[in-house]
Scaffold this active site. Structure first.
Site, PDB file in Angstrom:
ATOM      1  N   HIS A 215       0.925  -1.179   0.036  1.00  0.00           N
ATOM      2  CA  HIS A 215      -0.242   0.005   0.063  1.00  0.00           C
ATOM      3  C   HIS A 215       0.782   1.273   0.017  1.00  0.00           C
ATOM      4  O   HIS A 215       0.606   2.226  -0.629  1.00  0.00           O
ATOM      5  CB  HIS A 215      -0.958   0.003   1.173  1.00  0.00           C
ATOM      6  CG  HIS A 215      -2.028  -1.106   1.178  1.00  0.00           C
ATOM      7  ND1 HIS A 215      -3.332  -0.472   1.138  1.00  0.00           N
ATOM      8  CD2 HIS A 215      -2.148  -2.238   0.994  1.00  0.00           C
ATOM      9  CE1 HIS A 215      -4.268  -1.640   0.894  1.00  0.00           C
ATOM     10  NE2 HIS A 215      -3.222  -2.581   0.883  1.00  0.00           N
TER      11      HIS A 215
ATOM     12  N   ASP B 175      -5.563   6.435   2.075  1.00  0.00           N
ATOM     13  CA  ASP B 175      -5.764   4.878   1.662  1.00  0.00           C
ATOM     14  C   ASP B 175      -7.335   4.502   2.222  1.00  0.00           C
ATOM     15  O   ASP B 175      -7.633   4.777   3.065  1.00  0.00           O
ATOM     16  CB  ASP B 175      -4.738   3.849   2.468  1.00  0.00           C
ATOM     17  CG  ASP B 175      -4.790   2.552   1.924  1.00  0.00           C
ATOM     18  OD1 ASP B 175      -5.594   1.790   2.298  1.00  0.00           O
ATOM     19  OD2 ASP B 175      -3.734   2.118   1.514  1.00  0.00           O
TER      20      ASP B 175
END
Length: 463
Positions: A17, A119
């Site tokens: 990520h 995110d």
């Protein structure tokens, strides 16, 4: 001189990520001259691969802040998945994040903060952005299908009474191929669990976002965007800005010349690349079946090998967990390596004809960018859903049959699927993924659709 736009990005303590959002930041700086502050929560200490990647960035334009670490010993250990641990660590970092955001807002040494990009799995930050009256966007590191599922989850939760895995009919996700309930992410498999409650809470926060950026591209998943906008359920922009894949150095970017040299001596499209990522691993029983299946297929293979997940490995040589005599019998057929492998270079090599993958989204996108057909072998998280997209939606891969009682793929099944993919039956798959490869390249050209989508996002911020 044009005013510099300053944004902050906030992700989760997982390298894939962090790497993906860093690549997005590089693109925003390179093409739009943004000033970007990356904010990283940490568990125990910063991730080494991330720190190496950050060292390659232009520090004056892309800066970073590591929040005070969460002690892993303070996180629950029993009956908690790694994904849930990450979520809890992010939650514990929220006060530090709020303080950091306040400091950035008050700073006189950087341009005024224009927006926050978070995110999807750190979207508690959306509530803090609202406190500061700051425009906020969500970055989906994974597929548009994942975004569709998360946006649709509150409705799905009300419509389905039983466990999703017990649904007789497939689960319908807007704009996506219908999938079986057992192919939903791990955290969806027990609706009474704490993990499911966390993801349900998270899905209800997306209403706070001003828009979404997704690591996908129109020719692959435009139907998702169309479905949500047509039924009026999403009234903010969804920008497909992918493919976003890592282009900078990793912590082990010395490379592996052995495997690349070996590939140089193989025929075009003849080698099956086998890798299950760096997080999940196969059991000893499955390793045995896979090894024997590769041998039985008679096809060339390059296997990035990890020790089994159900054995206390300690400092043992991982190769000792292969079937007895396997390496000797297959020394002319394949190469097994236990070190880091340069995956993008392997996938782009002319000798590579197929990829046995766990279907992590980064690996899936890298395979599409390289035009390499896949054998999907999902292990955890949202990987089963990615496998369904690859095999049933895009039809650029094959999925082996897993035994019902224990999830094992038997050696005969492995050999059959390998021979199908690399043989004549894989011709249609190779043609389809070749077209997707071209579409991915076109999307990132100067006037490509993903380039244009990112420009639209920038324009929205600047206006």
């Amino acid at each position: 001189m044009a005013k510099t736009t300053h944004i902050a990005v906030f992700t989760i303590p997982v390298f894939t990520h962090q790497a993906s959002i860093i690549e997005l930041c590089k693109r925003l700086h390179l093409h739009h001259h943004f000033h970007i502050t990356c904010i990283f929560p940490t568990i125990n200490s910063p991730i080494l691969s991330t720190t190496m990647l950050l060292k390659s960035l232009p520090s004056t334009a892309i800066s970073h802040i590591f929040l005070p670490p969460v002690n892993e010993q303070d996180l629950p250990h029993q009956d908690v998945s790694p994904q849930t641990k990450v979520q809890l660590a992010v939650s514990q970092s929220m006060q530090s994040f709020r303080d950091t955001l306040a400091s950035l807002r008050a700073s006189s040494t950087t341009p005024p903060l224009a927006a926050l990009v978070v995110d999807a799995f750190a979207n508690e930050a959306l509530e803090i952005a609202k406190e500061f009256d700051l425009a906020s966007y969500v970055y989906i590191v994974t597929s548009a299908m994942t975004l569709s599922l998360l946006l649709h989850l509150p409705t799905l939760h009300e419509e389905v009474a039983c466990e999703y895995k017990d649904c007789v009919e497939g689960i319908r996700i807007p704009g996506c191929v219908s999938i079986q309930g057992r192919d939903l992410p791990d955290d969806f498999q027990d609706r009474s669990s704490f993990a499911y409650e966390l993801i349900l809470q998270r899905s209800k926060r997306f209403d706070l976002a001003c828009g979404f950026l997704v690591n996908s591209f129109c020719e692959m998943e435009e139907n998702v965007v169309t479905a949500f906008h047509e039924d009026g359920k999403v009234n903010v922009p969804i920008y497909l800005v992918g493919p976003v894949i890592q282009t900078g150095p990793s912590s082990e970017s010395n490379g592996n010349s052995e495997c690349l040299s070996w590939l140089e001596n193989q025929m075009p499209n003849s080698v099956l690349y086998v890798s299950f990522g760096s997080v999940c691993a196969l059991t000893q029983q499955q390793i045995n079946e896979l090894a024997l299946g590769l041998e039985l297929s008679g096809k060339k293979f390059l296997w990035v090998f990890r020790a089994p997940s159900d054995v206390d490995v300690k400092n043992d040589d991982p190769l000792k967990f292969l079937p007895h005599g396997f390496l000797e019998r297959t020394k002319e057929q394949g190469l097994v390596i236990t070190s880091w492998a340069p995956q993008t270079q392997i996938l782009s090599h002319t000798s590579t004809g197929g990829f046995v993958t766990h279907c992590g989204w980064n690996s899936t996108v890298e395979s599409i960018v390289a035009g390499v057909p896949m054998i999907t072998w999902p292990l955890c998280a949202e990987q089963r859903m990615n496998a369904a997209l690859v095999t049933e939606g895009l039809r650029v891969g094959l999925r082996p049959k897993f035994r019902e009682n224990d999830g094992i793929v038997e050696k005969e099944e492995t050999a059959k699927v390998v021979k199908n993919l690399l043989g004549d039956e894989g011709k249609g798959i190779r043609q389809r993924i070749g077209k997707l490869k071209d579409a991915a390249a076109d999307a990132l050209k100067e006037h490509g659709r993903s380039t244009s989508a990112l420009f639209q996002f920038v324009t929205q911020l600047e206006n």
